[in-house]
Design a protein around this motif. Structure first.
Motif, PDB file in Angstrom:
ATOM      1  N   ALA A 177     -11.348  -8.566 -11.842  1.00 13.05           N
ATOM      2  CA  ALA A 177     -11.112  -7.687 -10.697  1.00 13.05           C
ATOM      3  C   ALA A 177      -9.912  -8.134  -9.880  1.00 13.05           C
ATOM      4  CB  ALA A 177     -12.367  -7.642  -9.812  1.00 13.05           C
ATOM      5  N   THR A 178      -9.709  -9.448  -9.750  1.00 11.36           N
ATOM      6  CA  THR A 178      -8.642  -9.951  -8.886  1.00 11.36           C
ATOM      7  C   THR A 178      -7.259  -9.759  -9.490  1.00 11.36           C
ATOM      8  OG1 THR A 178      -8.978 -12.163  -9.831  1.00 11.36           O
ATOM      9  CG2 THR A 178     -10.112 -11.653  -7.764  1.00 11.36           C
ATOM     10  N   ALA A 179      -7.166  -9.657 -10.820  1.00 10.67           N
ATOM     11  CA  ALA A 179      -5.856  -9.526 -11.469  1.00 10.67           C
ATOM     12  C   ALA A 179      -5.646  -8.163 -12.097  1.00 10.67           C
ATOM     13  CB  ALA A 179      -5.700 -10.602 -12.548  1.00 10.67           C
ATOM     14  N   ARG A 180      -6.649  -7.297 -12.039  1.00 11.62           N
ATOM     15  CA  ARG A 180      -6.577  -6.048 -12.786  1.00 11.62           C
ATOM     16  C   ARG A 180      -5.419  -5.163 -12.339  1.00 11.62           C
ATOM     17  NH1 ARG A 180     -11.253  -4.316 -11.602  1.00 11.62           N
ATOM     18  NH2 ARG A 180     -10.501  -2.927  -9.943  1.00 11.62           N
ATOM     19  N   GLY A 181      -5.169  -5.112 -11.017  1.00 10.77           N
ATOM     20  CA  GLY A 181      -4.094  -4.245 -10.531  1.00 10.77           C
ATOM     21  C   GLY A 181      -2.755  -4.612 -11.122  1.00 10.77           C
ATOM     22  N   SER A 182      -2.430  -5.913 -11.087  1.00 12.75           N
ATOM     23  CA  SER A 182      -1.147  -6.362 -11.629  1.00 12.75           C
ATOM     24  C   SER A 182      -1.069  -6.128 -13.128  1.00 12.75           C
ATOM     25  CB  SER A 182      -0.950  -7.851 -11.322  1.00 12.75           C
ATOM     26  OG  SER A 182      -0.862  -8.078  -9.939  1.00 12.75           O
ATOM     27  N   LEU A 183      -2.136  -6.482 -13.855  1.00 12.92           N
ATOM     28  CA  LEU A 183      -2.092  -6.388 -15.313  1.00 12.92           C
ATOM     29  C   LEU A 183      -2.089  -4.941 -15.792  1.00 12.92           C
ATOM     30  CD1 LEU A 183      -4.554  -9.281 -16.292  1.00 12.92           C
ATOM     31  CD2 LEU A 183      -2.060  -9.315 -16.262  1.00 12.92           C
ATOM     32  N   THR A 184      -2.841  -4.066 -15.109  1.00 10.49           N
ATOM     33  CA  THR A 184      -2.871  -2.672 -15.512  1.00 10.49           C
ATOM     34  C   THR A 184      -1.539  -1.991 -15.245  1.00 10.49           C
ATOM     35  OG1 THR A 184      -5.218  -2.678 -14.909  1.00 10.49           O
ATOM     36  CG2 THR A 184      -4.245  -0.556 -15.409  1.00 10.49           C
ATOM     37  N   SER A 185      -0.712  -2.596 -14.413  1.00  9.66           N
ATOM     38  CA  SER A 185       0.622  -2.058 -14.150  1.00  9.66           C
ATOM     39  C   SER A 185       1.613  -2.421 -15.261  1.00  9.66           C
ATOM     40  CB  SER A 185       1.161  -2.599 -12.823  1.00  9.66           C
ATOM     41  OG  SER A 185       0.332  -2.243 -11.757  1.00  9.66           O
ATOM     42  N   GLY A 367      -2.760  -4.339  -1.741  1.00  8.84           N
ATOM     43  CA  GLY A 367      -3.581  -3.200  -2.108  1.00  8.84           C
ATOM     44  C   GLY A 367      -2.790  -2.023  -2.632  1.00  8.84           C
ATOM     45  N   ARG A 368      -3.531  -1.051  -3.162  1.00 11.13           N
ATOM     46  CA  ARG A 368      -2.910   0.119  -3.783  1.00 11.13           C
ATOM     47  C   ARG A 368      -2.385   1.103  -2.732  1.00 11.13           C
ATOM     48  NH1 ARG A 368      -5.310  -3.733  -6.783  1.00 11.13           N
ATOM     49  NH2 ARG A 368      -6.597  -2.990  -8.513  1.00 11.13           N
ATOM     50  N   LYS A 369      -3.202   1.366  -1.723  1.00 10.91           N
ATOM     51  CA  LYS A 369      -2.896   2.466  -0.808  1.00 10.91           C
ATOM     52  C   LYS A 369      -1.683   2.203   0.089  1.00 10.91           C
ATOM     53  CE  LYS A 369      -5.407   6.052   1.633  1.00 10.91           C
ATOM     54  NZ  LYS A 369      -6.744   6.573   1.977  1.00 10.91           N
ATOM     55  N   PRO A 370      -1.508   0.995   0.653  1.00  6.40           N
ATOM     56  CA  PRO A 370      -0.290   0.763   1.438  1.00  6.40           C
ATOM     57  C   PRO A 370       0.984   0.977   0.623  1.00  6.40           C
ATOM     58  CG  PRO A 370      -1.908  -0.932   1.907  1.00  6.40           C
ATOM     59  CD  PRO A 370      -2.453  -0.146   0.760  1.00  6.40           C
ATOM     60  N   LEU A 371       0.974   0.540  -0.648  1.00  2.98           N
ATOM     61  CA  LEU A 371       2.150   0.738  -1.495  1.00  2.98           C
ATOM     62  C   LEU A 371       2.368   2.218  -1.801  1.00  2.98           C
ATOM     63  CD1 LEU A 371       1.911  -2.214  -4.050  1.00  2.98           C
ATOM     64  CD2 LEU A 371       3.449  -1.989  -2.104  1.00  2.98           C
ATOM     65  N   GLU A 490      -9.066   2.715  -1.313  1.00 10.47           N
ATOM     66  CA  GLU A 490      -8.548   1.406  -1.726  1.00 10.47           C
ATOM     67  C   GLU A 490      -9.503   0.778  -2.735  1.00 10.47           C
ATOM     68  OE1 GLU A 490      -6.452  -0.933  -2.776  1.00 10.47           O
ATOM     69  OE2 GLU A 490      -5.474  -0.580  -0.841  1.00 10.47           O
ATOM     70  N   THR A 491      -8.986   0.281  -3.844  1.00 13.97           N
ATOM     71  CA  THR A 491      -9.816  -0.320  -4.900  1.00 13.97           C
ATOM     72  C   THR A 491      -9.502  -1.791  -5.114  1.00 13.97           C
ATOM     73  OG1 THR A 491      -8.238   0.375  -6.607  1.00 13.97           O
ATOM     74  CG2 THR A 491     -10.037   1.889  -6.093  1.00 13.97           C
ATOM     75  N   LYS A 492      -8.640  -2.358  -4.297  1.00 17.79           N
ATOM     76  CA  LYS A 492      -8.236  -3.753  -4.470  1.00 17.79           C
ATOM     77  C   LYS A 492      -9.439  -4.690  -4.411  1.00 17.79           C
ATOM     78  CE  LYS A 492      -6.729  -6.636  -1.292  1.00 17.79           C
ATOM     79  NZ  LYS A 492      -5.961  -7.291  -0.218  1.00 17.79           N
ATOM     80  N   GLY A 493      -9.517  -5.622  -5.360  1.00 19.09           N
ATOM     81  CA  GLY A 493     -10.523  -6.677  -5.327  1.00 19.09           C
ATOM     82  C   GLY A 493     -11.903  -6.274  -5.776  1.00 19.09           C
ATOM     83  N   LYS A 494     -12.087  -5.066  -6.279  1.00 16.04           N
ATOM     84  CA  LYS A 494     -13.411  -4.601  -6.694  1.00 16.04           C
ATOM     85  C   LYS A 494     -13.508  -4.553  -8.218  1.00 16.04           C
ATOM     86  CE  LYS A 494     -14.612  -1.868  -2.629  1.00 16.04           C
ATOM     87  NZ  LYS A 494     -15.829  -2.650  -2.362  1.00 16.04           N
ATOM     88  N   THR A 495     -14.708  -4.836  -8.736  1.00 16.47           N
ATOM     89  CA  THR A 495     -14.934  -4.677 -10.166  1.00 16.47           C
ATOM     90  C   THR A 495     -14.991  -3.186 -10.480  1.00 16.47           C
ATOM     91  OG1 THR A 495     -17.346  -4.622 -10.032  1.00 16.47           O
ATOM     92  CG2 THR A 495     -16.304  -6.798 -10.179  1.00 16.47           C
ATOM     93  N   LEU A 496     -14.856  -2.850 -11.768  1.00 10.47           N
ATOM     94  CA  LEU A 496     -14.903  -1.445 -12.167  1.00 10.47           C
ATOM     95  C   LEU A 496     -16.253  -0.825 -11.824  1.00 10.47           C
ATOM     96  CD1 LEU A 496     -13.126  -1.645 -15.653  1.00 10.47           C
ATOM     97  CD2 LEU A 496     -12.134  -0.985 -13.453  1.00 10.47           C
TER      98      LEU A 496
END
Length: 539
Positions: A177-185, A367-371, A490-496
């Motif tokens: 969950a903590t790295a998913r945002g970066s890796l999925t990008s 997080g996703r939403k500020p960006l 916002e989905t940052k830091g959450k598991t699927l």
């Protein structure tokens, strides 16, 4: 923000910011709460195994190699069409068809990709995507006529449809969950890298004879397949797919390689089994899954609005028109000569690639939403400036410089915001039983939108001018800001599995806009590429 009245914002505050409670859990600051949760996990299971992080990182890279092929095709076609039109003597309408048909046909691959990845697995769907795409690239490079060129384009489109659907899903399912945002990008990073390589290829080979240059440009795109072939011997199958196939021991082995402790392995396996068990208990067959998608309950409807909506807005703001037809745009701005035009596109490609790396650094920190706020507002501004620069003739170097800066600014904001985050969100928001098919549907929306834009750009520009076309794009981009504000949580830091629960309540789905908008404002004030750690984001 101008999209909601002060009274509405005040009402949200008076109601205790009810929409934010899904992430606050009673706390006054959601980011603080999320950070504390991550901290508790780190105390329970210290991150001592660096090899685990490296292994997941390598898997994400290899799974994203198909995206290099897509990016290269987009970038190289923008310059190759100049020489294809001259060599094969095709009209503007045929040119639009050649460029746009790839996006339309790719929806076939995306639709088939969901079911295919459920049957043969995520890993081998990635392999199939590469094979189909490479077949198309070879046919295009050797095409003696427009008809054969179109046949190769059809193959390439199907392969791209498979690739854009399966890579983000695969990476999301093997990541923490903590790295998913970066890796999925990562797929978006590799698309941008491929676009840059395509632009460079155009510039390097532009000096060759016309009938050879575009064939060499297209043929070079076959090279990445060698690395992808090697990747198939390295990456594992998705543990979530293995659980759905009742291959528990194999899933546990993969989770052992992608998690830092035995406790994490068992926790993740239990979560996946629970999610998969609910799907199996209800005996979800393919028809039942599509029935739930097309006749959704309120929670699934919210997921579809967020996941598919962000996919469509990514394309209808005109990014593919900007990338595919950048030589046309720069010629309209006043640049003379093919070599100079292609050199300007290299600058655009370099800008796009650099700023996607900035997004990867920030996405799991702020997080996703500020960006998304920063990206969509910035794109709106740049598209408006570009339309003005193109509408004022006779500006000389000033007009050319303004146009180049506006194009570079637009791709920069796209790469920081909706470009990568679109794929992150679309792979996060859907439950396990629907994830493959719903992600495929989102990819279809993206590809159809792209196809409509690219197949009509030259005709529309001829009717209302290039400047008028980009003014319309700026208006659509302004609508995307409103969409982000109202429909993207916002989905940052959450598991699927936690994200799936987030969509169960409408207040939770739409909550937290005021908090995240404040973070976006501070992000801009801190000069986007330089960001403090997440603990300093507290209001």
């Amino acid at each position: 923000m101008g999209l909601l009245s002060g009274q509405q914002n005040g009402n949200a505050a008076e109601n205790g910011v009810a929409g934010c409670e899904f992430q606050l859990g009673g706390s006054k600051n959601k980011y603080k709460r999320m950070e504390s949760e991550v901290g508790e996990t780190e105390e329970d299971a210290p991150l001592t195994d660096k090899n685990t992080g490296r292994y997941v990182f390598a898997c994400a890279i290899f799974a994203s190699l198909n995206s290099v092929l897509l990016g290269y095709d987009v970038g190289v076609m923008s310059g190759a069409i100049i020489f294809i039109q001259e060599d094969l003597k095709i009209s503007n309408v045929q040119l639009e068809l050649l460029v746009g048909i790839l996006s339309i046909v790719s929806l076939l691959g995306s639709l088939a990709g969901g079911k295919t990845s459920d049957v043969i697995g995520r890993k081998w769907t990635i392999a199939l995507a590469s094979i189909v795409f490479q077949t198309g690239a070879l046919i295009m490079a050797l095409a003696p006529s427009f008809t054969v060129l179109m046949i190769g384009r059809l193959f390439a489109g199907v392969g791209i449809g498979f690739g854009v659907m399966v890579a983000p899903v695969y990476i999301a399912e093997i990541s923490s969950a903590t790295a998913r945002g970066s890796l999925t990008s990562f797929p978006e990073i590799f698309i941008n890298f491929g676009i840059l390589l395509g632009y460079i290829s155009n510039y390097v080979f532009s000096g060759l004879p016309v009938h050879i240059s575009w064939r060499v440009m297209l043929g070079v795109g076959i090279i990445p397949s060698v690395f992808l072939g090697f990747a198939l011997f390295v990456i594992p199958e998705s543990p979530r797919w293995l659980v759905t196939q009742n291959r528990m021991e194999e899933a546990r082995m993969v989770l052992t390689k992608t998690n830092e402790s035995e406790k994490d392995v068992e926790d993740r396996l239990a979560e996946i089994q629970q999610a998969a068990g609910m799907a199996n208990a209800e005996n979800y067959e393919a028809k039942a899954i599509w029935r739930e998608i097309f006749n959704p309950n309120p929670a699934v409807r919210r997921m579809l609005i967020t996941g598919c909506g962000i996919q469509c807005f990514q394309q209808i703001t005109g990014i593919d028109a900007l990338v595919y037809y950048s030589p046309t745009i720069f010629k309209d701005a006043g640049i003379k000569g093919n070599t100079e035009v292609l050199a300007a596109t290299v600058v655009v490609g370099f800008t796009k690639t650099v700023f996607i790396l900035v997004a990867i650094f920030l996405i799991d920190r702020v997080g996703r939403k500020p960006l998304l706020y920063v990206g969509t507002i910035g794109m709106t501004s740049c598209l408006f400036v570009l339309s003005v620069a193109l509408a004022l003739p006779g500006q000389g170097k000033l007009g050319i410089g303004t146009a180049i800066l506006a194009v570079c600014g637009n791709v920069a904001f796209f790469s920081v915001g909706i470009g990568p985050i679109c794929w992150v969100l679309s792979s996060e928001v859907f439950p396990l039983k629907l994830r493959a098919q719903a992600s495929a549907l989102g990819a279809v929306g993206s590809r159809v939108s792209s196809g409509v834009i690219t197949m009509s750009f030259l005709s529309v520009s001829g009717a209302i001018t290039v400047a008028g076309t980009f003014f319309i794009f700026s208006l659509i981009s302004a609508l995307s800001v409103a969409f982000v504000h109202t429909c993207v949580p916002e989905t940052k830091g959450k598991t699927l599995e936690e994200i799936e629960k987030l969509f169960q309540d409408e207040g939770e789905w739409q909550g937290g806009s005021e908090v995240e908008m404040g973070d976006a404002e501070r992000l801009v004030q801190n000069k986007l590429p330089i960001v403090e750690p997440a603990t300093n984001l507290e209001p």
